[in-house]
Design a protein around this motif. Structure first.
Motif, short mmCIF file in Angstrom:
data_model
loop_
_atom_site.label_atom_id
_atom_site.label_comp_id
_atom_site.label_asym_id
_atom_site.label_seq_id
_atom_site.Cartn_x
_atom_site.Cartn_y
_atom_site.Cartn_z
N VAL A 23 0.84 -1.20 0.00
CA VAL A 23 0.00 0.00 0.00
C VAL A 23 0.87 1.25 0.00
N SER A 24 2.03 1.19 0.66
CA SER A 24 2.91 2.36 0.67
C SER A 24 3.49 2.62 -0.72
N ILE A 25 3.57 1.60 -1.55
CA ILE A 25 4.04 1.78 -2.93
C ILE A 25 3.09 2.72 -3.67
N LYS A 26 1.83 2.60 -3.36
CA LYS A 26 0.80 3.41 -4.02
C LYS A 26 1.02 4.91 -3.80
N ARG A 27 1.51 5.26 -2.63
CA ARG A 27 1.71 6.67 -2.29
C ARG A 27 3.14 7.15 -2.55
N ASN A 28 4.03 6.28 -2.95
CA ASN A 28 5.43 6.60 -3.12
C ASN A 28 5.67 7.34 -4.44
N ALA A 29 6.57 8.30 -4.41
CA ALA A 29 6.90 9.08 -5.61
C ALA A 29 7.69 8.25 -6.63
N LEU A 30 8.34 7.22 -6.17
CA LEU A 30 9.14 6.37 -7.06
C LEU A 30 8.31 5.26 -7.71
N ARG A 31 7.03 5.32 -7.54
CA ARG A 31 6.12 4.28 -8.06
C ARG A 31 6.27 4.11 -9.57
N ALA A 32 6.49 5.19 -10.29
CA ALA A 32 6.62 5.14 -11.75
C ALA A 32 7.86 4.35 -12.19
N LEU A 33 8.84 4.25 -11.32
CA LEU A 33 10.07 3.54 -11.67
C LEU A 33 9.98 2.03 -11.45
N LEU A 34 8.95 1.58 -10.77
CA LEU A 34 8.82 0.15 -10.48
C LEU A 34 8.34 -0.62 -11.70
N ASP A 35 8.88 -1.81 -11.85
CA ASP A 35 8.42 -2.72 -12.90
C ASP A 35 7.19 -3.46 -12.36
N GLN A 36 6.04 -3.17 -12.92
CA GLN A 36 4.81 -3.74 -12.40
C GLN A 36 4.72 -5.24 -12.64
N ARG A 37 5.39 -5.70 -13.69
CA ARG A 37 5.42 -7.14 -13.96
C ARG A 37 6.13 -7.88 -12.82
N ARG A 38 7.24 -7.32 -12.37
CA ARG A 38 7.97 -7.94 -11.26
C ARG A 38 7.21 -7.81 -9.95
N THR A 67 -7.75 -1.69 -2.47
CA THR A 67 -6.50 -0.96 -2.27
C THR A 67 -5.34 -1.66 -2.97
N LEU A 68 -5.33 -2.99 -2.94
CA LEU A 68 -4.26 -3.72 -3.63
C LEU A 68 -4.38 -3.59 -5.14
N VAL A 69 -5.59 -3.59 -5.66
CA VAL A 69 -5.78 -3.43 -7.10
C VAL A 69 -5.30 -2.05 -7.54
N GLU A 70 -5.52 -1.04 -6.72
CA GLU A 70 -5.14 0.33 -7.07
C GLU A 70 -3.64 0.58 -7.01
N VAL A 71 -2.87 -0.37 -6.50
CA VAL A 71 -1.41 -0.23 -6.47
C VAL A 71 -0.86 -0.18 -7.89
N PHE A 72 -1.52 -0.86 -8.81
CA PHE A 72 -1.02 -0.95 -10.19
C PHE A 72 -1.55 0.21 -11.03
N ASP A 73 -0.69 0.66 -11.96
CA ASP A 73 -1.07 1.72 -12.89
C ASP A 73 -1.69 1.15 -14.15
N GLU A 74 -1.12 0.06 -14.65
CA GLU A 74 -1.56 -0.50 -15.92
C GLU A 74 -2.89 -1.24 -15.73
N ARG A 75 -3.77 -1.01 -16.67
CA ARG A 75 -5.13 -1.53 -16.60
C ARG A 75 -5.17 -3.06 -16.62
#
Length: 185
Positions: A23-38, A67-75
């Motif tokens: 859940v903290s990933i969702k609010r983190n500024a570095l979220r865009a740098l994470l590989d969502q596949r991994r 909340t867990l579903v919203e962690v991801f950006d890609e649809r």
């Protein structure tokens, strides 16, 4: 076999910690740098999913799932996770304007649904159906169509043969009548 390495309380506490990290990933500024596949295939998310599922089964509170579903950006990743939760818990999912809600659907929960197996299949095929399943479905439909067509074709051929017989019979009678009429005149 023996006793488990960790007690249920320790395991639950670890899962809860993993959930809070996700859940903290969702609010983190570095979220865009994470590989969502991994992230989807990580043990961190696996433990967080287990915690959210057990919490939902125990308390009938589905807010953790959304909340867990919203962690991801890609649809696609959001849809996979939402569909998996829906199938696993027998719930109905609705997504609109960034919020995800789960409601009881009346369908039974699928308790033997494995998250890691679902993730592996999703990462391999995406949201599409597996090619072998599609081919089997097409083959099944083709065989039905072919059998229907062959049955209709046979019925048509039999009907045409009967029509030909009737035409021949009629033509022969007509021809015989005409020849008889010509000879009488």
């Amino acid at each position: 076999m023996g006793e488990p390495l960790f007690s249920k309380a320790v395991e639950l506490e670890y899962q809860k910690k993993c959930y809070s990290q996700c859940v903290s990933i969702k609010r983190n500024a570095l979220r865009a740098l994470l590989d969502q596949r991994r992230l989807l295939s990580s043990d961190l998310l696996y433990q967080a999913v287990n915690y959210a599922v057990s919490h939902c089964e125990l308390h009938r509170d589905s807010t953790l799932l959304g909340t867990l579903v919203e962690v991801f950006d890609e649809r696609d990743y959001q849809l996979f996770l939402a569909y998996w939760f829906s199938e696993r818990l027998g719930m109905k999912c609705s997504m609109d304007k960034g919020s995800v809600r789960f409601n009881p659907s009346g369908q039974p929960a699928t308790r033997d649904l494995q998250f890691k197996a679902g993730v592996a299949e999703f990462l391999k095929y995406g949201l599409k159906r597996r090619q072998s399943d599609v081919q089997k479905a097409e083959k099944k439909n083709c065989s039905r169509r072919e059998s229907l067509c062959s049955t209709l074709g046979r019925v048509f051929l039999v009907a045409m043969a009967q029509v030909r017989k009737l035409i021949r019979k009629y033509c022969v009678k007509r021809l015989a009548w005409n020849t008889l009429a010509v000879s009488v005149r």
